[in-house]
Design a protein around this motif. Structure first.
Motif, PDB file in Angstrom:
ATOM      1  N   LEU A  72      39.352  21.460  86.187  1.00  0.00           N
ATOM      2  CA  LEU A  72      40.557  21.945  85.715  1.00  0.00           C
ATOM      3  C   LEU A  72      40.281  23.546  85.307  1.00  0.00           C
ATOM      4  CD1 LEU A  72      41.089  18.936  83.251  1.00  0.00           C
ATOM      5  CD2 LEU A  72      42.530  19.414  85.267  1.00  0.00           C
ATOM      6  N   ASP A  73      41.392  24.152  84.841  1.00  0.00           N
ATOM      7  CA  ASP A  73      41.058  25.239  84.188  1.00  0.00           C
ATOM      8  C   ASP A  73      40.951  24.877  82.430  1.00  0.00           C
ATOM      9  OD1 ASP A  73      43.915  25.121  83.169  1.00  0.00           O
ATOM     10  OD2 ASP A  73      44.535  26.590  84.887  1.00  0.00           O
ATOM     11  N   ILE A  74      40.681  25.717  81.698  1.00  0.00           N
ATOM     12  CA  ILE A  74      40.523  25.557  80.350  1.00  0.00           C
ATOM     13  C   ILE A  74      41.675  25.263  79.655  1.00  0.00           C
ATOM     14  CG2 ILE A  74      39.879  26.500  78.169  1.00  0.00           C
ATOM     15  CD1 ILE A  74      36.973  27.394  78.912  1.00  0.00           C
ATOM     16  N   ALA A  75      42.801  26.030  80.063  1.00  0.00           N
ATOM     17  CA  ALA A  75      43.995  25.798  79.420  1.00  0.00           C
ATOM     18  C   ALA A  75      44.572  24.390  79.585  1.00  0.00           C
ATOM     19  CB  ALA A  75      45.058  26.721  80.025  1.00  0.00           C
ATOM     20  N   THR A  76      44.374  23.846  80.796  1.00  0.00           N
ATOM     21  CA  THR A  76      44.911  22.490  81.064  1.00  0.00           C
ATOM     22  C   THR A  76      44.192  21.593  80.383  1.00  0.00           C
ATOM     23  OG1 THR A  76      45.737  23.228  83.360  1.00  0.00           O
ATOM     24  CG2 THR A  76      45.207  21.049  83.147  1.00  0.00           C
ATOM     25  N   ALA A  77      42.776  21.748  80.193  1.00  0.00           N
ATOM     26  CA  ALA A  77      41.677  20.826  79.702  1.00  0.00           C
ATOM     27  C   ALA A  77      42.056  20.900  78.066  1.00  0.00           C
ATOM     28  CB  ALA A  77      40.534  21.354  79.791  1.00  0.00           C
ATOM     29  N   THR A  78      42.395  22.104  77.538  1.00  0.00           N
ATOM     30  CA  THR A  78      42.854  22.002  76.208  1.00  0.00           C
ATOM     31  C   THR A  78      44.006  21.152  75.860  1.00  0.00           C
ATOM     32  OG1 THR A  78      42.039  24.156  75.673  1.00  0.00           O
ATOM     33  CG2 THR A  78      43.367  23.479  74.353  1.00  0.00           C
ATOM     34  N   ASP A  79      44.980  21.337  76.915  1.00  0.00           N
ATOM     35  CA  ASP A  79      46.263  20.418  76.657  1.00  0.00           C
ATOM     36  C   ASP A  79      45.957  18.853  76.615  1.00  0.00           C
ATOM     37  OD1 ASP A  79      47.823  22.546  76.769  1.00  0.00           O
ATOM     38  OD2 ASP A  79      48.569  22.446  78.809  1.00  0.00           O
ATOM     39  N   ASP A  80      44.822  18.409  77.300  1.00  0.00           N
ATOM     40  CA  ASP A  80      44.654  17.151  77.486  1.00  0.00           C
ATOM     41  C   ASP A  80      43.296  16.823  76.573  1.00  0.00           C
ATOM     42  OD1 ASP A  80      46.408  17.050  79.476  1.00  0.00           O
ATOM     43  OD2 ASP A  80      44.937  17.385  81.056  1.00  0.00           O
ATOM     44  N   LEU A  81      43.038  17.629  75.693  1.00  0.00           N
ATOM     45  CA  LEU A  81      41.586  17.341  74.967  1.00  0.00           C
ATOM     46  C   LEU A  81      41.599  16.021  74.207  1.00  0.00           C
ATOM     47  CD1 LEU A  81      39.245  19.157  74.680  1.00  0.00           C
ATOM     48  CD2 LEU A  81      40.324  20.278  72.752  1.00  0.00           C
ATOM     49  N   LYS A  82      42.513  15.531  73.882  1.00  0.00           N
ATOM     50  CA  LYS A  82      42.564  14.240  72.938  1.00  0.00           C
ATOM     51  C   LYS A  82      42.038  13.114  74.063  1.00  0.00           C
ATOM     52  CE  LYS A  82      46.456  14.851  69.930  1.00  0.00           C
ATOM     53  NZ  LYS A  82      47.856  14.408  69.554  1.00  0.00           N
ATOM     54  N   GLU A  83      42.235  13.275  75.335  1.00  0.00           N
ATOM     55  CA  GLU A  83      41.555  12.232  76.105  1.00  0.00           C
ATOM     56  C   GLU A  83      39.997  12.294  76.407  1.00  0.00           C
ATOM     57  OE1 GLU A  83      43.806  10.116  77.507  1.00  0.00           O
ATOM     58  OE2 GLU A  83      45.409  11.273  76.563  1.00  0.00           O
ATOM     59  N   TYR A  84      39.236  13.290  75.835  1.00  0.00           N
ATOM     60  CA  TYR A  84      37.831  13.213  76.034  1.00  0.00           C
ATOM     61  C   TYR A  84      36.996  12.988  74.725  1.00  0.00           C
ATOM     62  CZ  TYR A  84      39.312  15.810  79.951  1.00  0.00           C
ATOM     63  OH  TYR A  84      39.991  16.064  81.146  1.00  0.00           O
ATOM     64  N   ASP A  85      36.073  12.216  74.807  1.00  0.00           N
ATOM     65  CA  ASP A  85      35.192  11.410  74.006  1.00  0.00           C
ATOM     66  C   ASP A  85      33.966  12.510  73.629  1.00  0.00           C
ATOM     67  OD1 ASP A  85      36.574   9.122  73.881  1.00  0.00           O
ATOM     68  OD2 ASP A  85      35.602   8.766  75.745  1.00  0.00           O
ATOM     69  N   VAL A  86      33.644  13.174  74.676  1.00  0.00           N
ATOM     70  CA  VAL A  86      32.395  14.178  74.591  1.00  0.00           C
ATOM     71  C   VAL A  86      32.629  15.579  75.402  1.00  0.00           C
ATOM     72  CG1 VAL A  86      29.838  14.501  75.370  1.00  0.00           C
ATOM     73  CG2 VAL A  86      31.011  12.239  74.954  1.00  0.00           C
ATOM     74  N   LEU A  87      32.494  16.609  74.682  1.00  0.00           N
ATOM     75  CA  LEU A  87      32.443  18.095  75.017  1.00  0.00           C
ATOM     76  C   LEU A  87      31.086  18.367  75.299  1.00  0.00           C
ATOM     77  CD1 LEU A  87      34.297  20.475  75.897  1.00  0.00           C
ATOM     78  CD2 LEU A  87      34.332  20.887  73.823  1.00  0.00           C
ATOM     79  N   VAL A  88      30.829  19.025  76.364  1.00  0.00           N
ATOM     80  CA  VAL A  88      29.377  19.700  76.865  1.00  0.00           C
ATOM     81  C   VAL A  88      29.544  20.943  76.940  1.00  0.00           C
ATOM     82  CG1 VAL A  88      27.309  19.354  78.075  1.00  0.00           C
ATOM     83  CG2 VAL A  88      28.696  17.188  77.633  1.00  0.00           C
ATOM     84  N   ILE A  89      28.830  21.741  76.285  1.00  0.00           N
ATOM     85  CA  ILE A  89      28.503  23.117  76.290  1.00  0.00           C
ATOM     86  C   ILE A  89      27.302  23.594  76.896  1.00  0.00           C
ATOM     87  CG2 ILE A  89      28.985  25.363  75.131  1.00  0.00           C
ATOM     88  CD1 ILE A  89      31.409  23.843  75.127  1.00  0.00           C
ATOM     89  N   PRO A  90      27.174  24.041  78.037  1.00  0.00           N
ATOM     90  CA  PRO A  90      25.554  24.397  78.534  1.00  0.00           C
ATOM     91  C   PRO A  90      25.434  25.919  78.295  1.00  0.00           C
ATOM     92  CG  PRO A  90      27.330  23.940  80.402  1.00  0.00           C
ATOM     93  CD  PRO A  90      28.074  24.023  79.256  1.00  0.00           C
ATOM     94  N   GLY A  91      24.411  26.430  78.335  1.00  0.00           N
ATOM     95  CA  GLY A  91      23.883  27.990  78.057  1.00  0.00           C
ATOM     96  C   GLY A  91      23.791  28.659  79.208  1.00  0.00           C
ATOM     97  N   GLY A  92      23.264  29.807  78.930  1.00  0.00           N
ATOM     98  CA  GLY A  92      23.023  30.787  80.045  1.00  0.00           C
ATOM     99  C   GLY A  92      24.549  31.656  80.050  1.00  0.00           C
ATOM    100  N   GLY A  93      24.228  32.876  79.999  1.00  0.00           N
ATOM    101  CA  GLY A  93      25.314  34.089  80.332  1.00  0.00           C
ATOM    102  C   GLY A  93      26.160  33.859  78.941  1.00  0.00           C
ATOM    103  N   THR A  94      25.680  33.822  77.723  1.00  0.00           N
ATOM    104  CA  THR A  94      26.281  33.379  76.611  1.00  0.00           C
ATOM    105  C   THR A  94      26.744  34.926  76.054  1.00  0.00           C
ATOM    106  OG1 THR A  94      24.468  32.978  75.248  1.00  0.00           O
ATOM    107  CG2 THR A  94      25.697  31.382  75.898  1.00  0.00           C
ATOM    108  N   ASP A  95      25.918  36.029  76.232  1.00  0.00           N
ATOM    109  CA  ASP A  95      26.053  37.358  75.471  1.00  0.00           C
ATOM    110  C   ASP A  95      27.482  37.811  75.828  1.00  0.00           C
ATOM    111  OD1 ASP A  95      23.453  37.330  74.627  1.00  0.00           O
ATOM    112  OD2 ASP A  95      22.833  38.750  76.216  1.00  0.00           O
ATOM    113  N   ALA A  96      28.051  37.795  76.724  1.00  0.00           N
ATOM    114  CA  ALA A  96      29.482  38.302  77.176  1.00  0.00           C
ATOM    115  C   ALA A  96      30.606  37.547  76.336  1.00  0.00           C
ATOM    116  CB  ALA A  96      29.796  38.179  78.605  1.00  0.00           C
TER     117      ALA A  96
END
Length: 289
Positions: A72-96
């Motif tokens: 998905l793109d993030i816009a679609t994922a945001t619309d469906d966010l209630k469906e998710y139990d876990v959100l995972v945020i990896p690292g790397g490339g965070t400066d930008a």
């Protein structure tokens, strides 16, 4: 309805938010561990997690050059966010991302806001390595404890202090640990010193409690209702926030999550399959259920 809500063995819904320059193993290590997890380790059909990936534009390239098309793109994922139990945020490339305050920052804030508006659902926010820097800038670490890759402890402290000045003035305790769990859910054992899975302690060094040992994280509806009420009184509506150090610490934290949400037996089996020596982090607060 997810397994988190109804106590069934349906897959727990997980959303990975990938960004340009993410670290390949920050994503792949926890992904692999979750993929192997089963509600019943003897039944391959009882897979514990269903994983969805998203990114700002639907595809993304890792620091190591791996091009990945996300579900998905993030816009679609945001619309469906209630469906998710876990959100995972990896690292790397965070400066930008930190410089522009770009995605997944609004996604992180929206996920935390969901828990605050509906504390009856058990949601988890998990960051790997420098992913915790994004959580810090998003303001979700205020009043909690957290860790990151050892090379970035100072940067995490600075970001948390900036977030506190711009927010509720609640400080973050940056801990030098493999992973740190806030707002845990677990059962008390008879002898916490014999717990083989989690080294649990408070920031002041006193032991708090241990990981659950049940085969299902959502048994007994009365206890669940009581824990919902107590969860609502915690920061972020009781959102379980787990921050992990470097790549392999992310696998450690994922094994904790499997133990907490599925069973310790399942986590042990995943570690065996991966030939991985599970090293423990800390839990700093929780609801004893």
């Amino acid at each position: 309805m997810s397994a988190v809500q109804d106590g069934s063995s349906e897959p727990i819904q997980v959303l990975y938010a990938l960004h340009e320059g993410f670290d390949t193993l920050d994503f792949a290590g926890p992904f692999e561990a979750m993929w192997h997890a089963k509600h019943d380790i003897k039944d391959a059909s009882t897979r514990a997690f269903e994983i969805t990936t998203c990114s700002p534009k639907g595809s993304v390239t890792s620091t190591q050059g791996m091009l990945m098309k996300t579900d998905l793109d993030i816009a679609t994922a945001t619309d469906d966010l209630k469906e998710y139990d876990v959100l995972v945020i990896p690292g790397g490339g965070t400066d930008a991302i930190l410089k522009d305050n770009s995605q997944p920052q609004s996604l992180i804030k929206a996920f935390a806001a969901l828990q605050q508006s509906d504390s009856t659902k058990e949601r988890t926010l998990l960051s790997i390595c420098t992913g915790s820097l994004l959580l810090a800038q998003a303001g979700v670490l205020q009043g909690l404890s957290a860790t990151t890759h050892p090379d970035h402890y100072t940067k995490l402290e600075i970001l948390c202090k900036d977030a506190a000045r711009n927010g509720e003035l609640a400080q973050t305790d940056v801990m030098e640990e493999r992973y740190v769990v806030n707002n845990a859910r677990f059962e008390l054992g008879e002898n916490i010193d014999e717990n083989p899975f989690i080294l649990s302690k408070r920031p002041d060094g006193r032991r708090k409690s241990i990981a659950r040992k049940g085969s299902n994280a959502w048994k007994e509806s009365n206890k669940r209702r009581e824990s919902n009420a107590r969860r609502a009184s915690l920061r972020l509506g009781g959102l379980r926030v787990i921050t992990a150090g470097g790549i392999m610490a992310g696998v450690d934290a994922t094994l904790y999550l499997i133990a907490a949400m599925v069973s310790t037996e399942s986590a042990e089996e995943v570690a065996r399959l991966l030939q991985f020596q599970w090293q423990k982090g800390v839990t700093v607060d929780g609801i004893d259920v």
